[in-house]
Structure formats: structure tokens, C-alpha cells
Design a protein around this motif. Structure first.
Motif, mmCIF file in Angstrom:
data_model
loop_
_atom_site.group_PDB
_atom_site.id
_atom_site.type_symbol
_atom_site.label_atom_id
_atom_site.label_comp_id
_atom_site.label_asym_id
_atom_site.label_seq_id
_atom_site.Cartn_x
_atom_site.Cartn_y
_atom_site.Cartn_z
ATOM 1 N N ALA A 192 45.871 26.604 50.473
ATOM 2 C CA ALA A 192 44.589 26.445 49.780
ATOM 3 C C ALA A 192 44.792 25.796 48.415
ATOM 4 O O ALA A 192 44.030 24.905 48.018
ATOM 5 N N LEU A 193 45.812 26.231 47.690
ATOM 6 C CA LEU A 193 46.091 25.666 46.370
ATOM 7 C C LEU A 193 46.481 24.193 46.463
ATOM 8 O O LEU A 193 46.030 23.365 45.668
ATOM 9 N N SER A 194 47.321 23.863 47.429
ATOM 10 C CA SER A 194 47.797 22.485 47.550
ATOM 11 C C SER A 194 46.676 21.537 47.954
ATOM 12 O O SER A 194 46.663 20.369 47.547
ATOM 13 N N GLN A 195 45.714 22.030 48.733
ATOM 14 C CA GLN A 195 44.643 21.153 49.194
ATOM 15 C C GLN A 195 43.552 20.949 48.147
ATOM 16 O O GLN A 195 42.791 19.980 48.215
ATOM 17 N N MET A 196 43.490 21.839 47.162
ATOM 18 C CA MET A 196 42.426 21.751 46.160
ATOM 19 C C MET A 196 42.432 20.421 45.400
ATOM 20 O O MET A 196 41.381 19.910 45.029
ATOM 21 N N LEU A 197 43.621 19.876 45.166
ATOM 22 C CA LEU A 197 43.729 18.639 44.395
ATOM 23 C C LEU A 197 43.872 17.395 45.271
ATOM 24 O O LEU A 197 44.120 16.299 44.762
ATOM 25 N N SER A 198 43.714 17.564 46.572
ATOM 26 C CA SER A 198 43.801 16.419 47.469
ATOM 27 C C SER A 198 42.574 15.530 47.268
ATOM 28 O O SER A 198 41.504 16.005 46.871
ATOM 29 N N PRO A 199 42.687 14.231 47.530
ATOM 30 C CA PRO A 199 41.556 13.314 47.306
ATOM 31 C C PRO A 199 40.239 13.746 47.955
ATOM 32 O O PRO A 199 39.191 13.668 47.313
ATOM 33 N N PRO A 200 40.226 14.224 49.222
ATOM 34 C CA PRO A 200 38.946 14.613 49.811
ATOM 35 C C PRO A 200 38.264 15.781 49.093
ATOM 36 O O PRO A 200 37.041 15.899 49.108
ATOM 37 N N MET A 201 39.070 16.662 48.472
ATOM 38 C CA MET A 201 38.515 17.849 47.835
ATOM 39 C C MET A 201 38.190 17.623 46.355
ATOM 40 O O MET A 201 37.508 18.429 45.731
ATOM 41 N N ARG A 202 38.680 16.526 45.800
ATOM 42 C CA ARG A 202 38.527 16.313 44.363
ATOM 43 C C ARG A 202 37.065 16.200 43.943
ATOM 44 O O ARG A 202 36.644 16.737 42.920
ATOM 45 N N SER A 203 36.275 15.535 44.755
ATOM 46 C CA SER A 203 34.852 15.383 44.444
ATOM 47 C C SER A 203 34.156 16.741 44.418
ATOM 48 O O SER A 203 33.350 17.030 43.522
ATOM 49 N N ILE A 204 34.456 17.585 45.404
ATOM 50 C CA ILE A 204 33.859 18.926 45.451
ATOM 51 C C ILE A 204 34.322 19.730 44.243
ATOM 52 O O ILE A 204 33.539 20.486 43.650
ATOM 53 N N LEU A 205 35.591 19.582 43.874
ATOM 54 C CA LEU A 205 36.143 20.320 42.742
ATOM 55 C C LEU A 205 35.371 20.021 41.460
ATOM 56 O O LEU A 205 34.930 20.928 40.757
ATOM 57 N N TRP A 206 35.157 18.728 41.180
ATOM 58 C CA TRP A 206 34.484 18.365 39.930
ATOM 59 C C TRP A 206 33.025 18.807 39.950
ATOM 60 O O TRP A 206 32.483 19.235 38.933
ATOM 61 N N ARG A 207 32.383 18.708 41.103
ATOM 62 C CA ARG A 207 30.979 19.137 41.185
ATOM 63 C C ARG A 207 30.845 20.645 41.004
ATOM 64 O O ARG A 207 29.940 21.126 40.308
ATOM 65 N N SER A 208 31.749 21.404 41.633
ATOM 66 C CA SER A 208 31.684 22.861 41.510
ATOM 67 C C SER A 208 32.029 23.312 40.099
ATOM 68 O O SER A 208 31.402 24.227 39.558
ATOM 69 N N VAL A 209 33.016 22.660 39.471
ATOM 70 C CA VAL A 209 33.375 22.986 38.086
ATOM 71 C C VAL A 209 32.206 22.673 37.154
ATOM 72 O O VAL A 209 31.867 23.462 36.260
ATOM 73 N N GLY A 210 31.582 21.507 37.356
ATOM 74 C CA GLY A 210 30.446 21.134 36.522
ATOM 75 C C GLY A 210 29.293 22.120 36.636
ATOM 76 O O GLY A 210 28.701 22.529 35.627
ATOM 77 N N LEU A 211 28.975 22.523 37.858
ATOM 78 C CA LEU A 211 27.890 23.477 38.056
ATOM 79 C C LEU A 211 28.224 24.831 37.454
ATOM 80 O O LEU A 211 27.371 25.477 36.830
ATOM 81 N N ALA A 212 29.474 25.273 37.614
ATOM 82 C CA ALA A 212 29.892 26.549 37.035
ATOM 83 C C ALA A 212 29.780 26.520 35.514
ATOM 84 O O ALA A 212 29.330 27.485 34.892
ATOM 85 N N LEU A 213 30.178 25.391 34.900
ATOM 86 C CA LEU A 213 30.076 25.260 33.442
ATOM 87 C C LEU A 213 28.624 25.307 32.978
ATOM 88 O O LEU A 213 28.301 25.918 31.950
ATOM 89 N N VAL A 214 27.737 24.668 33.737
ATOM 90 C CA VAL A 214 26.314 24.700 33.386
ATOM 91 C C VAL A 214 25.782 26.129 33.445
ATOM 92 O O VAL A 214 25.084 26.596 32.532
#
Length: 253
Positions: free
Chosen positions: A8-30
Motif C-alpha cells: 500500500a505504501l509503495s503504490q501511494m506514490l505511483s503515477p496512477p495514484m498521484r492524482s488521487i493523492l493530491w486531490r485527497s490531500v487538498g480536500l483534507a487541508l480544506v
């Protein structure tokens, strides 16, 4: 279990997951920002109103003393907002997770389980209901544990254990409901309660790390997709027909 966490940790930074990562981080920050501002405004209003009430009760001679006390309370409220934002992160990430559950699960299933039938996307209302329910329970536990924070850290221990149970339960059921009815997913979670709780401890440890915990929805969901697959065991009905026919030809040979 640790192998599933590493995947799970290794896949979090993979290219397909990167877009979801930034969107989820942005929403959490808001959500954290909105929560912090709302809490700070409420506490400031409470301090001002309390000062006015106390001055009316004690008289103008205590005005300076009450001003100093209100100033101290305002500073304490600021620290309380920061502390509250950290402690309520499990609740915030639970809501965020409900929005990205299927995107994360699909990437994990496609990369690690391509030979199996993919899960069915959860209805938005159901996913959001589960996220809000977990968030509400987390806030309730936070309020219960808060008075015990100063008792040798008992409050932190209570909150950590409760967060492990709540987060493990939510993420596992979300992963399971892609393949099972809600009732079946909950029954499976109860049948494997010890394993799910232990996995929840890993998610609770992840969500307790400042800044890193903004990525909890991705880690928690990816981790529990692996856990659900392992607890499900070999399921022939999930294997594509072409793969079953190939397996059958090898057996005949």
C-alpha cells in the motif's frame, strides 16, 4: 499483514495514484482549515461572551483582571485548535476516504489482482454514509477521551485504540462492499475482528503522523483491499472464465 502495508505504501506514490493523492490531500487541508477557523471563532466568541458576563457579575473593578484572563484563554484556544485539528484527523480522513474509495481500490485491484473480477463501485450515498458515520463516532470518542488526556496520557491511549477500531472497521467494510452486500461485509468483518483490528492499529499509527496522515485515505483503502483479498482466500468465482478454462486444461493434461 506487513507485506500488505508495504504494498500500500509503495503504490501511494505511483503515477496512477498521484492524482488521487493530491486531490485527497487538498480536500483534507480544506476541511482542516474550515474546522480550525470555525473552532477558533467559536472559542473566541465564548471567551468574549464569558468576559462580559463575568464583568457584569463582578463589577468594573475586575475589568483588567478579566482582560488578562480572556487573553490567556484566547492563547490556550489557539493551541486547542491546533491540537484539535490533529486529534480529529481520523474523522476528517474518514470523510475524504468515502469520496476516493473506488478510485483507490480499482488501481490496487488492477495492479495486484488483474486475473480476478474487479469490484463493483459503491453507490456514492452509501460510501458517504459510512464515512460520516465513522467521522461522527470518532468525534464522540475524542470528546469522551479528552478529559483523560492529562491522566498519564490515558486519553491518547483511549483515542488511539478507538481510532484503530473505527478506521479498521470503515476501510475494511468499504473494501469488502465492492464484492459483497453491506450485511455480508459487516459479517465478514465481525468474523475476522481480531485481524481487522490489528490492521486498524497500523492505520491508526499512520494517521497519528502529522502531515503524512493527510494521505491516510489512500493508504488505508489500499491496505484494506489487500487484507480483504487475503481473508477472502481463493475464490474461483472471482477468476475470469478464460483463466478457469486454462487451469482446467492443465488439470486434464
Amino acid at each position: 499483514m506487513f507485506d500488505a502495508a508495504v504494498k500500500a505504501l509503495s503504490q501511494m506514490l505511483s503515477p496512477p495514484m498521484r492524482s488521487i493523492l493530491w486531490r485527497s490531500v487538498g480536500l483534507a487541508l480544506v476541511l482542516v482549515t474550515v474546522l480550525a477557523i470555525g473552532l477558533q471563532r467559536f472559542l473566541s466568541w465564548l471567551a468574549t461572551a464569558g468576559e462580559g458576563w463575568a464583568e457584569a457579575m463582578l463589577g468594573p473593578n475586575f475589568h483588567t483582571t478579566l482582560d488578562v484572563l480572556a487573553w490567556i484563554i484566547s492563547i490556550a484556544a489557539g493551541f486547542g485548535v491546533v491540537f484539535g485539528g490533529i486529534m480529529l484527523m481520523p474523522a476528517i480522513t474518514s470523510v475524504v476516504a468515502s469520496l476516493f474509495v473506488d478510485e483507490v481500490a480499482e488501481h490496487v485491484e488492477r495492479e495486484y489482482y488483474p486475473a480476478e473480477r474487479p469490484g463493483v463501485a459503491l453507490p456514492f450515498g452509501l460510501a458517504m454514509q459510512e464515512g460520516l458515520k465513522t467521522a461522527g463516532l470518532t468525534i464522540l470518542v475524542y470528546l469522551i477521551a479528552l478529559p483523560f488526556v492529562f491522566l498519564a496520557g490515558a486519553g491518547f491511549a483511549i483515542f488511539f485504540v478507538a481510532a484503530a477500531w473505527l478506521l479498521g472497521r470503515e476501510y475494511f467494510e468499504l473494501a469488502a462492499m465492492r464484492f459483497r452486500s453491506p450485511a455480508e461485509a459487516k459479517a465478514m468483518r465481525r468474523d475476522n475482528a481480531a485481524t481487522v483490528f490489528t490492521a486498524g492499529l497500523i492505520i491508526a499509527a499512520f494517521v497519528s503522523i502529522p502531515i503524512v496522515n493527510l494521505a491516510t485515505p489512500l493508504f488505508g483503502m489500499a491496505f484494506m483491499v489487500h487484507m480483504h483479498k487475503r481473508l477472502s482466500g481463493p475464490r474461483p468465482e472471482l477468476i475470469e472464465p478464460s483463466r478457469r478454462s486454462v487451469a482446467g486444461s492443465f488439470q486434464r493434461d
